[in-house]
Design a protein around this motif. Structure first.
Motif, PDB file in Angstrom:
ATOM      1  N   PRO A 144     -45.541  47.822 -45.588  1.00 13.93           N
ATOM      2  CA  PRO A 144     -44.715  48.326 -44.479  1.00 13.93           C
ATOM      3  C   PRO A 144     -44.640  46.985 -43.395  1.00 13.93           C
ATOM      4  O   PRO A 144     -43.710  46.576 -42.985  1.00 13.93           O
ATOM      5  CB  PRO A 144     -45.321  49.322 -43.955  1.00 13.93           C
ATOM      6  N   GLU A 145     -45.697  46.451 -43.244  1.00 13.32           N
ATOM      7  CA  GLU A 145     -45.924  45.221 -42.302  1.00 13.32           C
ATOM      8  C   GLU A 145     -45.039  43.961 -43.089  1.00 13.32           C
ATOM      9  O   GLU A 145     -44.374  43.391 -42.054  1.00 13.32           O
ATOM     10  CB  GLU A 145     -47.196  44.662 -42.234  1.00 13.32           C
ATOM     11  N   ASP A 146     -44.879  43.756 -44.113  1.00  8.27           N
ATOM     12  CA  ASP A 146     -44.229  42.647 -44.612  1.00  8.27           C
ATOM     13  C   ASP A 146     -42.795  43.097 -44.740  1.00  8.27           C
ATOM     14  O   ASP A 146     -41.805  42.063 -44.255  1.00  8.27           O
ATOM     15  CB  ASP A 146     -44.525  42.635 -46.120  1.00  8.27           C
ATOM     16  N   GLU A 147     -42.422  44.303 -44.733  1.00  7.29           N
ATOM     17  CA  GLU A 147     -40.943  44.938 -44.471  1.00  7.29           C
ATOM     18  C   GLU A 147     -40.560  44.469 -43.200  1.00  7.29           C
ATOM     19  O   GLU A 147     -39.382  44.082 -42.956  1.00  7.29           O
ATOM     20  CB  GLU A 147     -40.840  46.417 -44.864  1.00  7.29           C
ATOM     21  N   ASP A 169     -37.341  41.471 -39.408  1.00 11.96           N
ATOM     22  CA  ASP A 169     -37.292  40.738 -37.941  1.00 11.96           C
ATOM     23  C   ASP A 169     -36.886  39.359 -38.103  1.00 11.96           C
ATOM     24  O   ASP A 169     -35.931  39.055 -37.276  1.00 11.96           O
ATOM     25  CB  ASP A 169     -38.552  40.862 -37.295  1.00 11.96           C
ATOM     26  N   ILE A 170     -37.140  38.772 -39.163  1.00 10.09           N
ATOM     27  CA  ILE A 170     -36.661  37.459 -39.278  1.00 10.09           C
ATOM     28  C   ILE A 170     -35.222  37.436 -39.619  1.00 10.09           C
ATOM     29  O   ILE A 170     -34.520  36.581 -38.966  1.00 10.09           O
ATOM     30  CB  ILE A 170     -37.432  36.583 -40.607  1.00 10.09           C
ATOM     31  N   TYR A 171     -34.883  38.429 -40.575  1.00  8.26           N
ATOM     32  CA  TYR A 171     -33.390  38.418 -40.896  1.00  8.26           C
ATOM     33  C   TYR A 171     -32.565  38.548 -39.505  1.00  8.26           C
ATOM     34  O   TYR A 171     -31.505  38.195 -39.378  1.00  8.26           O
ATOM     35  CB  TYR A 171     -33.347  39.584 -41.683  1.00  8.26           C
ATOM     36  N   ARG A 200     -33.168  37.681 -36.613  1.00  9.42           N
ATOM     37  CA  ARG A 200     -32.996  36.392 -35.940  1.00  9.42           C
ATOM     38  C   ARG A 200     -31.815  35.427 -36.578  1.00  9.42           C
ATOM     39  O   ARG A 200     -30.923  34.767 -35.894  1.00  9.42           O
ATOM     40  CB  ARG A 200     -34.396  35.802 -35.873  1.00  9.42           C
ATOM     41  N   VAL A 201     -32.034  35.354 -37.961  1.00 11.74           N
ATOM     42  CA  VAL A 201     -31.009  34.549 -38.574  1.00 11.74           C
ATOM     43  C   VAL A 201     -29.493  35.121 -38.618  1.00 11.74           C
ATOM     44  O   VAL A 201     -28.562  34.462 -38.377  1.00 11.74           O
ATOM     45  CB  VAL A 201     -31.611  34.437 -40.281  1.00 11.74           C
ATOM     46  N   ARG A 202     -29.545  36.441 -38.614  1.00  6.83           N
ATOM     47  CA  ARG A 202     -28.390  37.260 -38.308  1.00  6.83           C
ATOM     48  C   ARG A 202     -27.473  36.986 -36.954  1.00  6.83           C
ATOM     49  O   ARG A 202     -26.314  36.700 -37.156  1.00  6.83           O
ATOM     50  CB  ARG A 202     -28.421  38.599 -38.551  1.00  6.83           C
ATOM     51  N   ALA A 203     -28.401  36.882 -35.798  1.00  5.50           N
ATOM     52  CA  ALA A 203     -28.080  36.427 -34.711  1.00  5.50           C
ATOM     53  C   ALA A 203     -27.800  35.042 -34.473  1.00  5.50           C
ATOM     54  O   ALA A 203     -26.750  34.810 -33.570  1.00  5.50           O
ATOM     55  CB  ALA A 203     -29.222  37.170 -33.588  1.00  5.50           C
ATOM     56  N   SER A 204     -28.354  34.100 -34.918  1.00  2.98           N
ATOM     57  CA  SER A 204     -28.120  33.024 -34.641  1.00  2.98           C
ATOM     58  C   SER A 204     -27.364  32.006 -35.723  1.00  2.98           C
ATOM     59  O   SER A 204     -26.705  30.870 -35.341  1.00  2.98           O
ATOM     60  CB  SER A 204     -29.593  32.116 -34.454  1.00  2.98           C
ATOM     61  N   GLN A 205     -27.050  32.483 -37.110  1.00  2.18           N
ATOM     62  CA  GLN A 205     -26.253  31.808 -37.825  1.00  2.18           C
ATOM     63  C   GLN A 205     -24.958  32.234 -38.181  1.00  2.18           C
ATOM     64  O   GLN A 205     -24.884  33.648 -37.609  1.00  2.18           O
ATOM     65  CB  GLN A 205     -27.171  31.794 -39.173  1.00  2.18           C
ATOM     66  N   ASP A 206     -23.934  31.604 -38.815  1.00  2.00           N
ATOM     67  CA  ASP A 206     -22.754  32.576 -38.958  1.00  2.00           C
ATOM     68  C   ASP A 206     -22.978  33.337 -40.340  1.00  2.00           C
ATOM     69  O   ASP A 206     -24.021  33.443 -41.021  1.00  2.00           O
ATOM     70  CB  ASP A 206     -21.702  31.398 -39.376  1.00  2.00           C
ATOM     71  N   TRP A 238     -29.001  33.526 -46.802  1.00  4.08           N
ATOM     72  CA  TRP A 238     -30.525  33.776 -46.660  1.00  4.08           C
ATOM     73  C   TRP A 238     -30.741  35.054 -46.937  1.00  4.08           C
ATOM     74  O   TRP A 238     -31.996  35.227 -47.439  1.00  4.08           O
ATOM     75  CB  TRP A 238     -30.738  33.622 -45.263  1.00  4.08           C
ATOM     76  N   ARG A 239     -30.166  36.135 -46.709  1.00  8.64           N
ATOM     77  CA  ARG A 239     -30.465  37.315 -47.333  1.00  8.64           C
ATOM     78  C   ARG A 239     -30.614  37.697 -48.534  1.00  8.64           C
ATOM     79  O   ARG A 239     -31.503  38.083 -49.069  1.00  8.64           O
ATOM     80  CB  ARG A 239     -29.587  38.530 -46.523  1.00  8.64           C
ATOM     81  N   ALA A 240     -29.625  37.113 -49.415  1.00 10.20           N
ATOM     82  CA  ALA A 240     -29.545  36.976 -50.680  1.00 10.20           C
ATOM     83  C   ALA A 240     -30.673  36.464 -51.455  1.00 10.20           C
ATOM     84  O   ALA A 240     -31.322  36.894 -52.358  1.00 10.20           O
ATOM     85  CB  ALA A 240     -28.350  36.664 -51.168  1.00 10.20           C
TER      86      ALA A 240
END
Length: 238
Positions: free
Chosen positions: A56-59, A64-66, A68-74, A81-83
Motif C-alpha cells: 500500500p505504501e508503494d501504491e 502521489d507522484i502521478y 504531481r505529474v498530472r498537475a504540472s504536465q500536459d 508517464w502513467r502508461a
C-alpha cells in the motif's frame, strides 16, 4: 467474529453489514447475494486502478507522484508517464499475485457476517475450490480493465467509479438501480455495478465527464429487492 465484521465493514460499509447481521437469510438469500456483488465491485474497482497490487505504501507513493505529474504536465506527457509507469512497475511484481484471494475473503466475510456456521478457514477452502473458475474469470476481467485504463489509453484519463457506502445519493453521478427514483437525502447502501469517468486537460485545467454512472442500491430499495422474489440488480428472472 469482531475481526470478520470489521473486515466486512471495510468493504461493504456499516449499513449493509448491519442489515446482514440482523436479517434471516435461510429462506431468501437476496441480501447475501447483494453483499457478494458489492464486495466484488469494490475489489474489482481497486484492481482496475492499482499500480502495483502489493505494498500500500508503494501504491500511495506512485499515486502521489502521478498527481504531481498530472498537475504540472500536459495531458499527453501525463498520459505517457502513467502508461509507461504502469507497464514497468507491474513487471517488477514477484510471481503472480493471488488476487483471487481478495474475492474469496470478501465472500467468506459476507457469509460469516450473515450467520453461516463454519470456521473461516474451512469456508475459505470451500469457496476457493467450488468457485475457482468464476473467481479467476473475475480477476482476468479486472486485470484487463487495469491494462486498458492504465496503459492503453493515453489520449485521456479513464477511471472506474463506485459510490462509497454512506455518501449522499447524487442523481448527476449515480443511478438508483432498484427504482430509478433515488432521493438526495438518502445515503448509498452499496454499489452493484461500476461506472466510468473520463478526464481531459483543457487549457491547463482538468475537466471530468461521467461516461457511465455507477449503479447503486439505496436503503429504500432493500424492501423492493426482497419483494422481487430473489432477483437482485444483476440477476433477473428468466
Amino acid at each position: 467474529m469482531d475481526e470478520v465484521h470489521e473486515r466486512a465493514t471495510e468493504i461493504l460499509g456499516h449499513g449493509l453489514v448491519d442489515i446482514l447481521r440482523s436479517s434471516d437469510h435461510h429462506d431468501d438469500p437476496t441480501l447475501v447475494r447483494l453483499a457478494f456483488q458489492c464486495g466484488m465491485i469494490e475489489y474489482a474497482r481497486w484492481m482496475s486502478a492499482s499500480w502495483f497490487f502489493e505494498d500500500p505504501e508503494d501504491e500511495q507513493l506512485l499515486a502521489d507522484i502521478y498527481q504531481r505529474v498530472r498537475a504540472s504536465q500536459d495531458q499527453v506527457a501525463a498520459g505517457r508517464w502513467r502508461a509507461l509507469t504502469h507497464a514497468h512497475v507491474q513487471e517488477l511484481i514477484h510471481g503472480t499475485p493471488e488476487l483471487g484471494d481478495y474475492f474469496v475473503d470478501a465472500f467468506v466475510n459476507v457469509l460469516l457476517t450473515a450467520g453461516f456456521k463454519s470456521s473461516s478457514a474451512a469456508l475459505h477452502a470451500l469457496v476457493a475450490k467450488r468457485f475457482s473458475d468464476r473467481i479467476a474469470a473475475l480477476v482476468r476481467l479486472a486485470l484487463g480493465l487495469n491494462k486498458a485504463v492504465g496503459t492503453e489509453v493515453t489520449a485521456c484519463e479513464l477511471k472506474t467509479l463506485s459510490a462509497a457506502p454512506g455518501i449522499p445519493f447524487d442523481v448527476e453521478t449515480m443511478v438508483d438501480v432498484v427504482d430509478g427514483a433515488g432521493q438526495a437525502s438518502e445515503a448509498v447502501l452499496c454499489t452493484c455495478e461500476l461506472g466510468l469517468s473520463r478526464s481531459d486537460k483543457v487549457d491547463g485545467v482538468w475537466t471530468r465527464s461521467i461516461l457511465l454512472k455507477p449503479k447503486v442500491v439505496l436503503p429504500s430499495g432493500v424492501e423492493e429487492l426482497l419483494a422481487q422474489g430473489g432477483n437482485t440488480p444483476t440477476r433477473t428472472a428468466a
